[in-house]
Design an enzyme around this catalytic site. Structure first.
Site, PDB file in Angstrom:
ATOM      1  N   GLY A  46      36.063  42.095  47.501  1.00  0.00           N
ATOM      2  CA  GLY A  46      35.112  41.001  47.628  1.00  0.00           C
ATOM      3  C   GLY A  46      34.546  40.953  49.027  1.00  0.00           C
ATOM      4  O   GLY A  46      34.711  41.884  49.825  1.00  0.00           O
ATOM      5  N   GLY A  47      33.873  39.837  49.315  1.00  0.00           N
ATOM      6  CA  GLY A  47      33.263  39.716  50.619  1.00  0.00           C
ATOM      7  C   GLY A  47      34.249  39.525  51.745  1.00  0.00           C
ATOM      8  O   GLY A  47      33.951  39.830  52.901  1.00  0.00           O
ATOM      9  N   ASP A 160      40.743  28.056  45.308  1.00  0.00           N
ATOM     10  CA  ASP A 160      40.019  29.167  44.665  1.00  0.00           C
ATOM     11  C   ASP A 160      40.592  29.460  43.283  1.00  0.00           C
ATOM     12  O   ASP A 160      40.726  30.617  42.882  1.00  0.00           O
ATOM     13  CB  ASP A 160      40.071  30.418  45.542  1.00  0.00           C
ATOM     14  CG  ASP A 160      38.992  31.433  45.155  1.00  0.00           C
ATOM     15  OD1 ASP A 160      37.996  31.022  44.514  1.00  0.00           O
ATOM     16  OD2 ASP A 160      39.135  32.618  45.484  1.00  0.00           O
TER      17      ASP A 160
END
Length: 399
Positions: A46-47, A160
């Site tokens: 991911g980022g 999250d």
């Protein structure tokens, strides 16, 4: 390695030679980190970082998950240390364990238990919406894990929770993974930049910007995840719900196994204002259990309305005729009585009365469809006429 297919590529390559995906400068397969962990493939990217499947060469090739932090800023480094410290203090059957932490080549790495299985998002995308009973099997386990996080001192807010961060093993055991933006909750403390991240559809409104997040933020994400599992639809983004008044698609319109009471509980947990949600995971879970045992609500149904044409048809329906033996006997008795009167007097007044009664009987037949009175009065009329005829003949025979 390619972040999508784990294929090794040249260092100068921009896209994967096998699948064409954009490369992210990840380590190649068989790379050994910290003289201990041999990388096998990419589990996710991911980022904020990447997660590799690796084998621990010191523990006879035991599989582990190695997470690499991409953020080299001071805030990003501190947030990664927070995540590591959080996981290192936790011990729960539905949470992964931290087994090591190290820095190599200026990058941070944390080593965790490898959790085999398929993430919930992939399961729903493949199989579609789940029945309520099936969804609750893993949902209760995730609730236990989140409740355990919130029971820490200070409470740990995951921030999250989403289908992609829930792993389901073959035996049905569920794990809540990825603490990349988790934080310790302190009342009034705003979110730092290193922990700012949202997942549209699953993050509450207070998680955007530098809002204050608490246990109710995780409750929103829990409810949104359950909503996705039951409908197969990603909920509208919290910002769109607030600014454009976007509404949730009704769960019961898609999944008939969900009672309306359970749908109401999920919608309450997903309300925009944190003060209108459930305050604790236990309260949220108990509300679902209570809703499941409540009898289904049956809405009041108004009496059916009829058009004028249909009402006219109903008014002109004739009643069903059933034999009435007692009534026939009474009618016969009355007939004999009138015959006796007519034979005795032979009066014209009796004829008039007989005509009147016959007319009444005919009107009764037209109204109700019952022919018995009409037939009776006709018989009386004929009898009177015959009696008068005989009386007239006797009168003519006399000298």
């Amino acid at each position: 390695m390619c972040p999508e297919c784990s294929c090794d590529n040249l260092d100068s390559a921009v896209t994967c030679s096998r699948c064409g995906a954009q490369l992210r400068g990840l380590h190649g397969s068989m790379t050994v980190l910290n003289n201990r962990y041999r990388l096998l493939k990419v589990l996710g990217c991911g980022g904020m970082g990447a997660v590799y499947l690796a084998e621990d060469m010191r523990l006879y090739g035991r599989n582990v998950a190695v997470k690499e932090n991409f953020d080299t800023s001071s805030e990003g480094q501190k947030q990664f240390e927070v995540e590591t410290r959080i996981l290192a203090t936790l011990s729960h059957p539905n949470l992964p364990r931290v087994v090591d932490y190290f820095i190599s080549g200026g990058k941070q790495y944390v080593v965790m238990d490898y959790i085999p299985g398929e993430d919930l998002q992939s399961i729903i995308e493949r199989d579609g919406p789940q029945k309520l009973d099936e969804a609750l099997k893993w949902f209760w386990q995730v609730c236990d894990a989140v409740e355990y996080l919130h029971s820490q001192s200070p409470p740990v807010i995951h921030r999250d929770i989403k289908p992609g961060n829930i792993k389901i093993q073959h035996d049905g055991k569920a794990f809540l993974v990825d603490f990349g933006i988790a934080k310790f909750y302190r009342p009034g403390q705003k979110t730092v930049a290193g922990a700012q991240a949202v997942t549209p559809g699953f993050s509450p409104i207070e998680q955007y910007g530098k809002g204050i997040t608490d246990q109710r933020s995780d409750i929103y994400s829990l409810a949104a995840t359950l909503y996705f599992a039951l409908t197969g639809i990603v909920p509208p983004d919290a910002v769109e719900r607030l600014t454009h008044n976007k509404r949730l698609v009704s769960i019961t319109s898609i999944n008939k196994s969900v009672p309306a009471q359970v749908e109401s509980v999920i919608e309450k947990a997903m309300r925009i204002r944190p003060t209108e949600r459930y305050y604790s995971v236990r309260e949220f879970r108990d509300a679902i259990k209570t809703a499941m045992v409540q009898p289904s609500y049956t809405p009041y149904r108004t009496p059916p309305t009829y058009s004028r044409q249909r009402m006219g048809q109903r008014q002109h329906q004739q009643p069903t005729m059933t034999p009435d033996f007692l009534g026939c006997f009474m009618q016969l008795s009355e007939l004999l009585f009138w015959m006796l009167i007519a034979w005795s007097f032979g009066c014209c007044l009796m004829m008039f009365i007989a005509y009147v009664l016959t007319g009444v009987g005919f009107g009764y037949f037209i109204t109700t469809g019952n022919p018995i009175p009409l037939l009776t009065f006709l018989f009386v009329l004929i009898t009177l006429m015959q009696a008068l005829r005989l009386a007239h003949r006797r009168h003519r025979r006399k000298p």
